[in-house]
Design a protein around this motif. Structure first.
Motif, mmCIF file in Angstrom:
data_model
loop_
_atom_site.group_PDB
_atom_site.id
_atom_site.type_symbol
_atom_site.label_atom_id
_atom_site.label_comp_id
_atom_site.label_asym_id
_atom_site.label_seq_id
_atom_site.Cartn_x
_atom_site.Cartn_y
_atom_site.Cartn_z
ATOM 1 N N ALA A 7 1.623 -0.951 0.116
ATOM 2 C CA ALA A 7 -0.581 -0.292 -0.315
ATOM 3 C C ALA A 7 0.827 0.995 -0.046
ATOM 4 O O ALA A 7 1.887 1.066 0.326
ATOM 5 C CB ALA A 7 -0.951 0.085 1.252
ATOM 6 N N SER A 10 -1.477 6.252 0.847
ATOM 7 C CA SER A 10 -2.521 6.574 1.160
ATOM 8 C C SER A 10 -2.232 6.464 2.904
ATOM 9 O O SER A 10 -2.354 5.453 2.978
ATOM 10 C CB SER A 10 -3.292 4.952 0.981
ATOM 11 N N LEU A 12 -4.848 5.090 3.925
ATOM 12 C CA LEU A 12 -6.176 3.895 4.619
ATOM 13 C C LEU A 12 -7.112 3.849 5.620
ATOM 14 O O LEU A 12 -7.431 3.634 6.264
ATOM 15 C CB LEU A 12 -5.154 2.554 5.095
ATOM 16 N N ALA A 17 -11.726 -0.399 -0.383
ATOM 17 C CA ALA A 17 -9.660 -0.469 -0.930
ATOM 18 C C ALA A 17 -8.986 -0.493 0.335
ATOM 19 O O ALA A 17 -8.058 -1.335 0.304
ATOM 20 C CB ALA A 17 -9.749 1.058 -1.165
ATOM 21 N N ALA A 18 -8.860 0.499 1.560
ATOM 22 C CA ALA A 18 -8.207 -0.095 3.138
ATOM 23 C C ALA A 18 -8.670 -1.135 3.458
ATOM 24 O O ALA A 18 -7.211 -1.633 4.064
ATOM 25 C CB ALA A 18 -8.911 1.323 3.826
ATOM 26 N N CYS A 21 -6.062 -4.587 2.838
ATOM 27 C CA CYS A 21 -4.531 -5.085 3.023
ATOM 28 C C CYS A 21 -5.303 -5.594 4.542
ATOM 29 O O CYS A 21 -4.041 -6.536 4.780
ATOM 30 C CB CYS A 21 -4.014 -3.177 4.786
ATOM 31 N N LEU A 31 2.713 -7.953 4.166
ATOM 32 C CA LEU A 31 1.845 -6.404 4.131
ATOM 33 C C LEU A 31 3.007 -5.774 4.212
ATOM 34 O O LEU A 31 3.470 -5.416 5.315
ATOM 35 C CB LEU A 31 0.506 -6.364 4.918
ATOM 36 N N ILE A 33 3.455 -0.859 4.411
ATOM 37 C CA ILE A 33 2.959 0.322 4.036
ATOM 38 C C ILE A 33 4.010 1.102 3.385
ATOM 39 O O ILE A 33 4.468 1.366 4.890
ATOM 40 C CB ILE A 33 1.722 0.255 5.142
ATOM 41 N N ASN A 35 4.132 5.110 3.424
ATOM 42 C CA ASN A 35 3.472 6.403 3.230
ATOM 43 C C ASN A 35 3.956 7.052 4.618
ATOM 44 O O ASN A 35 4.835 7.083 5.802
ATOM 45 C CB ASN A 35 1.910 6.249 3.932
ATOM 46 N N THR A 39 -0.825 4.568 9.573
ATOM 47 C CA THR A 39 -1.677 4.568 9.098
ATOM 48 C C THR A 39 -3.283 3.516 10.233
ATOM 49 O O THR A 39 -2.341 3.224 11.078
ATOM 50 C CB THR A 39 -1.790 3.625 7.432
ATOM 51 N N TYR A 41 -3.688 0.282 9.742
ATOM 52 C CA TYR A 41 -2.867 -0.629 9.434
ATOM 53 C C TYR A 41 -1.640 -1.048 9.478
ATOM 54 O O TYR A 41 -1.534 -2.376 9.554
ATOM 55 C CB TYR A 41 -3.751 -1.038 8.224
#
Length: 66
Positions: A7, A10, A12, A17-18, A21, A31, A33, A35, A39, A41
């Protein structure tokens, strides 16, 4: 099924869409991320990258490509 779910850029915070994850993590995918900000997640992620996307993504892609 995906082995890795990335991801990028974002917050998230917008469903559905979020929620991808969580689906990826529950399915056993790694996973990642990427960013600037935390987030919801991050706790599920195997890896969280806080570097600028323009720097982090090329390095991450090269790493994943092996």
């Amino acid at each position: 099924m995906s082995e890795v779910f990335v991801a990028v850029g974002s917050s998230l915070g917008v469903e559905p869409a979020a929620g991808l994850c969580a689906v990826a993590a529950e399915s056993g995918a790694t996973l990642i991320i990427v960013n600037r900000d935390p987030t919801p997640y991050d706790d599920l992620a195997d890896r969280v990258v806080r570097e600028p996307i323009g720097e982090a993504l090329p390095a991450l892609c090269a790493e994943l490509a092996g």
